[in-house]
Design a protein around this motif. Structure first.
Motif, PDB file in Angstrom:
ATOM      1  N   ARG A   1       0.840  -1.215   0.000  1.00 10.23           N
ATOM      2  CA  ARG A   1       0.000   0.000   0.000  1.00 10.23           C
ATOM      3  C   ARG A   1       0.870   1.259   0.000  1.00 10.23           C
ATOM      4  NH1 ARG A   1      -3.487  -2.717   4.638  1.00 10.23           N
ATOM      5  NH2 ARG A   1      -5.193  -3.588   3.427  1.00 10.23           N
ATOM      6  N   LEU A   2       1.896   1.246   0.869  1.00  8.79           N
ATOM      7  CA  LEU A   2       2.752   2.435   0.961  1.00  8.79           C
ATOM      8  C   LEU A   2       3.436   2.745  -0.372  1.00  8.79           C
ATOM      9  CD1 LEU A   2       5.010   3.940   3.503  1.00  8.79           C
ATOM     10  CD2 LEU A   2       6.141   3.071   1.453  1.00  8.79           C
ATOM     11  N   MET A   3       4.025   1.730  -0.982  1.00  8.96           N
ATOM     12  CA  MET A   3       4.751   1.954  -2.241  1.00  8.96           C
ATOM     13  C   MET A   3       3.772   2.380  -3.335  1.00  8.96           C
ATOM     14  SD  MET A   3       7.761  -0.983  -2.147  1.00  8.96           S
ATOM     15  CE  MET A   3       6.777  -2.434  -1.908  1.00  8.96           C
ATOM     16  N   ALA A   4       2.575   1.784  -3.325  1.00  9.99           N
ATOM     17  CA  ALA A   4       1.563   2.172  -4.321  1.00  9.99           C
ATOM     18  C   ALA A   4       1.211   3.650  -4.158  1.00  9.99           C
ATOM     19  CB  ALA A   4       0.312   1.313  -4.157  1.00  9.99           C
ATOM     20  N   ASN A   5       1.046   4.072  -2.910  1.00  9.55           N
ATOM     21  CA  ASN A   5       0.680   5.472  -2.652  1.00  9.55           C
ATOM     22  C   ASN A   5       1.746   6.433  -3.171  1.00  9.55           C
ATOM     23  OD1 ASN A   5      -1.590   4.646  -1.288  1.00  9.55           O
ATOM     24  ND2 ASN A   5      -0.672   4.814   0.754  1.00  9.55           N
ATOM     25  N   GLU A   6       3.017   6.079  -2.959  1.00  6.68           N
ATOM     26  CA  GLU A   6       4.091   7.010  -3.334  1.00  6.68           C
ATOM     27  C   GLU A   6       4.422   6.985  -4.817  1.00  6.68           C
ATOM     28  OE1 GLU A   6       7.472   7.617  -0.948  1.00  6.68           O
ATOM     29  OE2 GLU A   6       6.479   7.068   0.927  1.00  6.68           O
ATOM     30  N   TRP A   7       4.204   5.835  -5.471  1.00 10.88           N
ATOM     31  CA  TRP A   7       4.725   5.698  -6.832  1.00 10.88           C
ATOM     32  C   TRP A   7       3.645   5.701  -7.913  1.00 10.88           C
ATOM     33  CZ3 TRP A   7       8.295   1.101  -5.027  1.00 10.88           C
ATOM     34  CH2 TRP A   7       9.291   1.617  -4.179  1.00 10.88           C
ATOM     35  N   ALA A   8       2.364   5.744  -7.514  1.00 10.22           N
ATOM     36  CA  ALA A   8       1.293   5.753  -8.530  1.00 10.22           C
ATOM     37  C   ALA A   8       1.462   6.949  -9.463  1.00 10.22           C
ATOM     38  CB  ALA A   8      -0.075   5.783  -7.848  1.00 10.22           C
ATOM     39  N   LYS A   9       1.911   8.078  -8.912  1.00  3.90           N
ATOM     40  CA  LYS A   9       2.052   9.292  -9.733  1.00  3.90           C
ATOM     41  C   LYS A   9       3.129   9.140 -10.815  1.00  3.90           C
ATOM     42  CE  LYS A   9       5.046  11.804  -6.427  1.00  3.90           C
ATOM     43  NZ  LYS A   9       4.873  11.056  -5.166  1.00  3.90           N
ATOM     44  N   HIS A  10       3.982   8.129 -10.669  1.00  5.07           N
ATOM     45  CA  HIS A  10       4.998   7.862 -11.702  1.00  5.07           C
ATOM     46  C   HIS A  10       4.536   6.766 -12.674  1.00  5.07           C
ATOM     47  CE1 HIS A  10       7.880  10.318  -9.532  1.00  5.07           C
ATOM     48  NE2 HIS A  10       7.640   9.627  -8.437  1.00  5.07           N
ATOM     49  N   GLY A  11       3.268   6.371 -12.565  1.00  9.88           N
ATOM     50  CA  GLY A  11       2.780   5.301 -13.450  1.00  9.88           C
ATOM     51  C   GLY A  11       3.243   3.921 -13.015  1.00  9.88           C
ATOM     52  N   VAL A  12       3.665   3.821 -11.743  1.00 14.65           N
ATOM     53  CA  VAL A  12       4.104   2.525 -11.217  1.00 14.65           C
ATOM     54  C   VAL A  12       2.957   1.937 -10.382  1.00 14.65           C
ATOM     55  CG1 VAL A  12       5.773   1.330  -9.742  1.00 14.65           C
ATOM     56  CG2 VAL A  12       6.522   3.269 -11.163  1.00 14.65           C
ATOM     57  N   ASN A  13       2.473   0.763 -10.791  1.00 10.43           N
ATOM     58  CA  ASN A  13       1.430   0.066 -10.024  1.00 10.43           C
ATOM     59  C   ASN A  13       2.111  -0.926  -9.094  1.00 10.43           C
ATOM     60  OD1 ASN A  13       0.244   0.633 -12.869  1.00 10.43           O
ATOM     61  ND2 ASN A  13      -1.526   0.397 -11.543  1.00 10.43           N
ATOM     62  N   VAL A  14       1.781  -0.842  -7.804  1.00  8.56           N
ATOM     63  CA  VAL A  14       2.296  -1.829  -6.849  1.00  8.56           C
ATOM     64  C   VAL A  14       1.096  -2.559  -6.261  1.00  8.56           C
ATOM     65  CG1 VAL A  14       3.759  -2.241  -4.838  1.00  8.56           C
ATOM     66  CG2 VAL A  14       4.155  -0.211  -6.263  1.00  8.56           C
ATOM     67  N   ASN A  15       1.051  -3.855  -6.462  1.00  5.39           N
ATOM     68  CA  ASN A  15      -0.019  -4.690  -5.920  1.00  5.39           C
ATOM     69  C   ASN A  15       0.593  -5.971  -5.374  1.00  5.39           C
ATOM     70  OD1 ASN A  15      -2.611  -3.233  -6.599  1.00  5.39           O
ATOM     71  ND2 ASN A  15      -1.652  -3.271  -8.628  1.00  5.39           N
ATOM     72  N   ALA A  16      -0.239  -6.798  -4.753  1.00  7.88           N
ATOM     73  CA  ALA A  16       0.268  -8.065  -4.211  1.00  7.88           C
ATOM     74  C   ALA A  16      -0.708  -9.186  -4.519  1.00  7.88           C
ATOM     75  CB  ALA A  16       0.480  -7.942  -2.703  1.00  7.88           C
ATOM     76  N   ILE A  17      -0.184 -10.385  -4.520  1.00 12.33           N
ATOM     77  CA  ILE A  17      -1.020 -11.588  -4.576  1.00 12.33           C
ATOM     78  C   ILE A  17      -0.802 -12.328  -3.262  1.00 12.33           C
ATOM     79  CG2 ILE A  17      -1.392 -13.825  -5.687  1.00 12.33           C
ATOM     80  CD1 ILE A  17      -0.444 -12.591  -8.306  1.00 12.33           C
ATOM     81  N   ALA A  18      -1.901 -12.703  -2.610  1.00  9.39           N
ATOM     82  CA  ALA A  18      -1.803 -13.510  -1.398  1.00  9.39           C
ATOM     83  C   ALA A  18      -2.251 -14.926  -1.736  1.00  9.39           C
ATOM     84  CB  ALA A  18      -2.686 -12.917  -0.298  1.00  9.39           C
ATOM     85  N   PRO A  19      -1.284 -15.819  -1.956  1.00  6.26           N
ATOM     86  CA  PRO A  19      -1.683 -17.199  -2.257  1.00  6.26           C
ATOM     87  C   PRO A  19      -2.263 -17.848  -1.003  1.00  6.26           C
ATOM     88  CG  PRO A  19       0.635 -16.782  -2.819  1.00  6.26           C
ATOM     89  CD  PRO A  19       0.171 -15.646  -1.975  1.00  6.26           C
ATOM     90  N   GLY A  20      -3.217 -18.743  -1.215  1.00  9.13           N
ATOM     91  CA  GLY A  20      -3.738 -19.537  -0.101  1.00  9.13           C
ATOM     92  C   GLY A  20      -2.790 -20.690   0.165  1.00  9.13           C
ATOM     93  N   TYR A  21      -3.336 -21.850   0.401  1.00  5.81           N
ATOM     94  CA  TYR A  21      -2.508 -23.024   0.691  1.00  5.81           C
ATOM     95  C   TYR A  21      -2.178 -23.726  -0.618  1.00  5.81           C
ATOM     96  CZ  TYR A  21      -2.946 -22.126   5.603  1.00  5.81           C
ATOM     97  OH  TYR A  21      -2.837 -21.544   6.844  1.00  5.81           O
ATOM     98  N   MET A  22      -0.900 -23.605  -1.029  1.00 10.83           N
ATOM     99  CA  MET A  22      -0.471 -24.079  -2.333  1.00 10.83           C
ATOM    100  C   MET A  22       0.511 -25.244  -2.159  1.00 10.83           C
ATOM    101  SD  MET A  22      -2.058 -21.479  -3.802  1.00 10.83           S
ATOM    102  CE  MET A  22      -1.647 -21.121  -5.497  1.00 10.83           C
ATOM    103  N   ALA A  23       0.405 -26.221  -3.020  1.00 10.48           N
ATOM    104  CA  ALA A  23       1.278 -27.405  -2.934  1.00 10.48           C
ATOM    105  C   ALA A  23       2.657 -27.080  -3.517  1.00 10.48           C
ATOM    106  CB  ALA A  23       0.639 -28.567  -3.675  1.00 10.48           C
TER     107      ALA A  23
END
Ligand code: NAP
Length: 253
Positions: A170-192
């Protein structure tokens, strides 16, 4: 047309920890969508390299131990020297250590925090500087966890590090969105994968876990392909700071 927005032809993705598990699944998904891949691993990722090449994509290998955050600037230098530019960063490399909170050691705290959150932040910082210098924005996708949302048990440094991943996203997304940088995450569940081998080998934990996954199965690396391509592509340009669960419904329970 909308499907063109998912096309990653000509893009270069840097993926950490891509020789096995989810990192390999995501590297192959990105390569299928058109990306060339820079893999950052402790050892040469021969299997992933061969599979990416079989898709007709280029693969560059950088060897680095991400428990040492001091290696981070060299990773970006090498990546640019080899590939010329970077469009996408996937912060996937991560480890877990299990012990009761009453016994948990400082070493198990530091190792996990260093790779799962400290190196993730400083690699994102270096790559974001590169994105800004390139002037075309970019995509950063962090790999979070169910323990970004929940407390877990016997994994204090993992819970701390993955909770940090969601906050930093969230923090990086807030600071860098203005530069056209999207910061997101994937939270995997229980993966083999290797990461959950101990859990899957424990019959009662395995049953307990499967019993609360609405989809009724452990996830597999291929389940990460669609979400990573989406978050790495122009199709997600107005998504900033979000952590997407890929969990067969675990969090919905
Ligand atoms: P995995 O098969 O153990 O993969 C972890 C990757 O990280 C491997 O490629 C590993 O390389 C690399 N790595 C570990 N230590 C490293 C270091 N010091 N420097 C550089 N690379 C290092 O496990 P996975 O399940 O695919 O995990 C991938 C990510 O998903 C991790 O961040 C994990 O926390 C997260 N995750 C997994 C699950 C799950 O259920 N499996 C759930 C939520 C989140 P080596 O082969 O050299 O060790």
């Amino acid at each position: 047309m909308i499907l063109n927005a998912f096309n990653l032809e000509g893009k270069i993705a840097l993926v950490t920890g891509c020789n096995t598990g989810l990192g390999q699944g995501m590297a192959l998904g990105l390569a299928q969508a058109g990306c060339d891949i820079i893999g950052v691993n402790r050892a040469g990722p021969a299997d992933t390299q061969a599979k990416v090449a079989a898709l007709g994509r280029r693969f560059w290998s950088i060897q680095a131990d991400l428990t040492q955050p001091s290696v981070v600037p060299h990773i970006v230098e090498q990546a640019i020297a080899q590939a010329g530019h970077i469009d996408i960063l996937v912060n996937n490399a991560g480890i877990i250590r299990r012990d009761d909170a009453l016994n948990f050691s400082e070493q198990d705290w530091d190792d996990v925090m260093n790779i799962n959150s400290k190196s993730l932040f400083f690699l994102s910082q270096q790559v974001a500087r590169q994105f800004i210098a390139q002037g075309k924005g970019g995509k950063i996708i962090n790999i979070a966890s169910m323990l970004s949302f929940q407390g877990g048990i016997r994994v204090p440094s993992y819970t701390a590090s993955k909770s940090a991943v969601m906050g930093l996203t969230r923090l990086m997304a807030n600071e860098w969105a203005k530069h056209g940088v999207n910061v997101n995450a994937i939270a995997p569940g229980y993966m083999a994968t290797n990461n959950t081998e101990q859990l899957r080998n424990d019959e009662s934990r395995n049953e307990e876990i499967l019993g609360r996954i609405p989809a009724g199965r452990w996830g597999i690396p291929d389940d990460m392909m669609g979400p990573i391509v989406f978050l790495a592509s122009d199709a997600s340009d107005y998504i900033n700071g979000y952590t997407l669960a890929v969990d067969g419904g675990w969090l919905a329970r």
